[in-house]
Design a protein around this motif. Structure first.
Motif, PDB file in Angstrom:
ATOM      1  N   GLN A   1       5.429  -9.485  11.160  1.00 58.17           N
ATOM      2  CA  GLN A   1       4.542 -10.544  10.670  1.00 58.17           C
ATOM      3  C   GLN A   1       3.283  -9.953  10.041  1.00 58.17           C
ATOM      4  O   GLN A   1       2.765 -10.479   9.063  1.00 58.17           O
ATOM      5  CB  GLN A   1       4.168 -11.513  11.804  1.00 58.17           C
ATOM      6  N   GLY A   2       2.816  -8.830  10.559  1.00 51.79           N
ATOM      7  CA  GLY A   2       1.621  -8.182  10.031  1.00 51.79           C
ATOM      8  C   GLY A   2       1.796  -7.666   8.618  1.00 51.79           C
ATOM      9  O   GLY A   2       0.809  -7.432   7.915  1.00 51.79           O
ATOM     10  N   LEU A   3       3.042  -7.500   8.183  1.00 51.22           N
ATOM     11  CA  LEU A   3       3.277  -7.030   6.818  1.00 51.22           C
ATOM     12  C   LEU A   3       2.753  -8.024   5.790  1.00 51.22           C
ATOM     13  O   LEU A   3       2.338  -7.639   4.701  1.00 51.22           O
ATOM     14  CB  LEU A   3       4.769  -6.790   6.588  1.00 51.22           C
ATOM     15  N   TYR A   4       2.774  -9.298   6.127  1.00 46.99           N
ATOM     16  CA  TYR A   4       2.294 -10.320   5.202  1.00 46.99           C
ATOM     17  C   TYR A   4       0.780 -10.254   5.021  1.00 46.99           C
ATOM     18  O   TYR A   4       0.244 -10.765   4.046  1.00 46.99           O
ATOM     19  CB  TYR A   4       2.678 -11.715   5.702  1.00 46.99           C
ATOM     20  N   ASP A   5       0.094  -9.634   5.965  1.00 51.64           N
ATOM     21  CA  ASP A   5      -1.361  -9.612   5.952  1.00 51.64           C
ATOM     22  C   ASP A   5      -1.961  -8.310   5.450  1.00 51.64           C
ATOM     23  O   ASP A   5      -3.175  -8.118   5.539  1.00 51.64           O
ATOM     24  CB  ASP A   5      -1.884  -9.887   7.375  1.00 51.64           C
TER      25      ASP A   5
ATOM     26  N   ASP B   1      -4.366  -5.685  -0.348  1.00 54.49           N
ATOM     27  CA  ASP B   1      -3.813  -5.174  -1.606  1.00 54.49           C
ATOM     28  C   ASP B   1      -4.104  -3.694  -1.815  1.00 54.49           C
ATOM     29  O   ASP B   1      -3.407  -3.030  -2.573  1.00 54.49           O
ATOM     30  CB  ASP B   1      -4.351  -5.976  -2.797  1.00 54.49           C
ATOM     31  N   THR B   2      -5.126  -3.177  -1.144  1.00 53.58           N
ATOM     32  CA  THR B   2      -5.499  -1.772  -1.303  1.00 53.58           C
ATOM     33  C   THR B   2      -4.628  -0.837  -0.463  1.00 53.58           C
ATOM     34  O   THR B   2      -4.689   0.381  -0.652  1.00 53.58           O
ATOM     35  CB  THR B   2      -6.971  -1.573  -0.904  1.00 53.58           C
ATOM     36  N   ASP B   3      -3.822  -1.372   0.434  1.00 54.36           N
ATOM     37  CA  ASP B   3      -2.959  -0.550   1.283  1.00 54.36           C
ATOM     38  C   ASP B   3      -1.867   0.072   0.416  1.00 54.36           C
ATOM     39  O   ASP B   3      -1.173  -0.618  -0.327  1.00 54.36           O
ATOM     40  CB  ASP B   3      -2.342  -1.400   2.390  1.00 54.36           C
ATOM     41  N   GLU B   4      -1.703   1.394   0.499  1.00 54.63           N
ATOM     42  CA  GLU B   4      -0.734   2.097  -0.344  1.00 54.63           C
ATOM     43  C   GLU B   4       0.708   1.700  -0.042  1.00 54.63           C
ATOM     44  O   GLU B   4       1.599   1.919  -0.859  1.00 54.63           O
ATOM     45  CB  GLU B   4      -0.901   3.611  -0.210  1.00 54.63           C
ATOM     46  N   ARG B   5       0.947   1.083   1.112  1.00 47.65           N
ATOM     47  CA  ARG B   5       2.301   0.631   1.463  1.00 47.65           C
ATOM     48  C   ARG B   5       2.648  -0.717   0.841  1.00 47.65           C
ATOM     49  O   ARG B   5       3.794  -1.142   0.881  1.00 47.65           O
ATOM     50  CB  ARG B   5       2.444   0.516   2.984  1.00 47.65           C
ATOM     51  N   LYS B   6       1.688  -1.390   0.263  1.00 46.08           N
ATOM     52  CA  LYS B   6       1.879  -2.756  -0.225  1.00 46.08           C
ATOM     53  C   LYS B   6       3.083  -2.913  -1.168  1.00 46.08           C
ATOM     54  O   LYS B   6       3.875  -3.835  -0.981  1.00 46.08           O
ATOM     55  CB  LYS B   6       0.596  -3.256  -0.900  1.00 46.08           C
ATOM     56  N   PRO B   7       3.280  -2.045  -2.175  1.00 45.09           N
ATOM     57  CA  PRO B   7       4.458  -2.225  -3.045  1.00 45.09           C
ATOM     58  C   PRO B   7       5.779  -2.140  -2.282  1.00 45.09           C
ATOM     59  O   PRO B   7       6.697  -2.928  -2.523  1.00 45.09           O
ATOM     60  CB  PRO B   7       4.331  -1.093  -4.070  1.00 45.09           C
ATOM     61  N   LEU B   8       5.883  -1.191  -1.346  1.00 41.99           N
ATOM     62  CA  LEU B   8       7.109  -1.080  -0.559  1.00 41.99           C
ATOM     63  C   LEU B   8       7.288  -2.276   0.369  1.00 41.99           C
ATOM     64  O   LEU B   8       8.407  -2.749   0.575  1.00 41.99           O
ATOM     65  CB  LEU B   8       7.121   0.215   0.255  1.00 41.99           C
ATOM     66  N   VAL B   9       6.182  -2.756   0.918  1.00 43.00           N
ATOM     67  CA  VAL B   9       6.245  -3.931   1.788  1.00 43.00           C
ATOM     68  C   VAL B   9       6.704  -5.146   0.990  1.00 43.00           C
ATOM     69  O   VAL B   9       7.544  -5.922   1.459  1.00 43.00           O
ATOM     70  CB  VAL B   9       4.879  -4.193   2.465  1.00 43.00           C
TER      71      VAL B   9
ATOM     72  N   LEU C   1       8.779   2.397   6.346  1.00 42.83           N
ATOM     73  CA  LEU C   1       7.533   1.683   6.639  1.00 42.83           C
ATOM     74  C   LEU C   1       7.230   1.622   8.134  1.00 42.83           C
ATOM     75  O   LEU C   1       6.195   1.106   8.536  1.00 42.83           O
ATOM     76  CB  LEU C   1       7.601   0.253   6.083  1.00 42.83           C
ATOM     77  N   GLU C   2       8.167   2.123   8.954  1.00 44.29           N
ATOM     78  CA  GLU C   2       8.044   2.100  10.419  1.00 44.29           C
ATOM     79  C   GLU C   2       7.863   0.678  10.933  1.00 44.29           C
ATOM     80  O   GLU C   2       7.035   0.397  11.798  1.00 44.29           O
ATOM     81  CB  GLU C   2       6.918   3.021  10.878  1.00 44.29           C
ATOM     82  N   VAL C   3       8.665  -0.233  10.405  1.00 38.93           N
ATOM     83  CA  VAL C   3       8.602  -1.643  10.796  1.00 38.93           C
ATOM     84  C   VAL C   3       9.281  -1.833  12.146  1.00 38.93           C
ATOM     85  O   VAL C   3      10.357  -1.294  12.388  1.00 38.93           O
ATOM     86  CB  VAL C   3       9.312  -2.531   9.740  1.00 38.93           C
ATOM     87  N   THR C   4       8.634  -2.591  13.004  1.00 43.12           N
ATOM     88  CA  THR C   4       9.238  -3.007  14.270  1.00 43.12           C
ATOM     89  C   THR C   4       9.234  -4.528  14.305  1.00 43.12           C
ATOM     90  O   THR C   4       8.532  -5.179  13.522  1.00 43.12           O
ATOM     91  CB  THR C   4       8.459  -2.469  15.486  1.00 43.12           C
ATOM     92  N   GLU C   5      10.019  -5.090  15.208  1.00 46.10           N
ATOM     93  CA  GLU C   5      10.054  -6.553  15.318  1.00 46.10           C
ATOM     94  C   GLU C   5       8.680  -7.119  15.641  1.00 46.10           C
ATOM     95  O   GLU C   5       8.322  -8.202  15.198  1.00 46.10           O
ATOM     96  CB  GLU C   5      11.050  -6.981  16.395  1.00 46.10           C
ATOM     97  N   ASP C   6       7.906  -6.369  16.398  1.00 47.34           N
ATOM     98  CA  ASP C   6       6.589  -6.847  16.826  1.00 47.34           C
ATOM     99  C   ASP C   6       5.582  -6.936  15.687  1.00 47.34           C
ATOM    100  O   ASP C   6       4.716  -7.800  15.697  1.00 47.34           O
ATOM    101  CB  ASP C   6       6.020  -5.938  17.922  1.00 47.34           C
TER     102      ASP C   6
END
Length: 194
Positions: free
Chosen positions: A160-164, A167-175, A152-157
């Motif tokens: 928090q944006g993952l919560y926002d 629902d249409t984002d294709e990454r949502k299930p993995l997030v 998901l290329e998550v960084t510490e910065d």
């Protein structure tokens, strides 16, 4: 609360999972086993010639897959800078003698989770873990979370944006899986300290 660990006393923990949660977690762990690869001799459980396994040497280069590189990082050098020749050689030597054992441990951690979930018979239920199993599960959950974080290329910065995410984002299930694994990991740590 379904889906989170609670202390079972004596260093153990209990996890209540519904059928969907158990299925998702099992599927993720099976995918982790596929990512880690088979054990020495090509067998998934790592059994084979014990003498050959004792003297087996692992790879001397870091994996090309970024998720595997995160699970099996170089032991020398600064990850934020390109490695110099000395660091590359030291990391290669260290990797050659340690990566197979690390892969075997990660494989066993994932298998511990799969076996426990298989014990539920394809349904939800309670998973009871002793202290040793808790440590295996903690390792397996951490490996899953690290892998999903890389994918998901998550960084510490931006965590928090993952919560926002919409629902249409294709990454949502993995997030959602990434965040749930984080909650599972945190609840297991809390259960172990109770």
């Amino acid at each position: 609360m379904a889906g989170l660990f609670e202390s079972a006393g004596g260093g153990g923990a209990v996890l209540a999972l519904d059928e969907l949660e158990a299925s998702i977690l099992r599927s993720l762990e099976v995918q982790m086993l596929e990512l880690i690869g088979p054990g020495p001799g090509g067998e998934g459980d790592g059994s084979g010639d014990p003498l050959a396994a004792l003297f087996a040497e692992g790879p001397s280069k870091a994996p090309d897959d970024p998720a595997l590189a995160r699970l099996f990082p170089d032991a020398y050098g600064d990850p934020a800078r390109p490695a110099d020749e000395e660091s590359r050689e030291a990391a290669g030597e260290f990797r050659r003698y340690t990566e197979l054992d690390l892969r075997a441990r990660k494989r066993e951690d994932a298998l511990q989770v799969v076996r426990a979930l298989d014990g539920l018979g394809g349904e939800g239920g309670l998973v009871n873990l002793d202290a040793a199993a808790c440590l295996r599960w903690l390792g397996a959950l951490n490996d899953l979370r690290l892998t999903l974080g890389v994918r998901l290329e998550v960084t510490e910065d931006d965590e928090q944006g993952l919560y926002d995410l919409p629902d249409t984002d294709e990454r949502k299930p993995l997030v959602m899986a990434y965040l749930w694994l984080g909650a599972l990991q945190e609840s297991l740590l809390e259960a172990l300290t109770d």
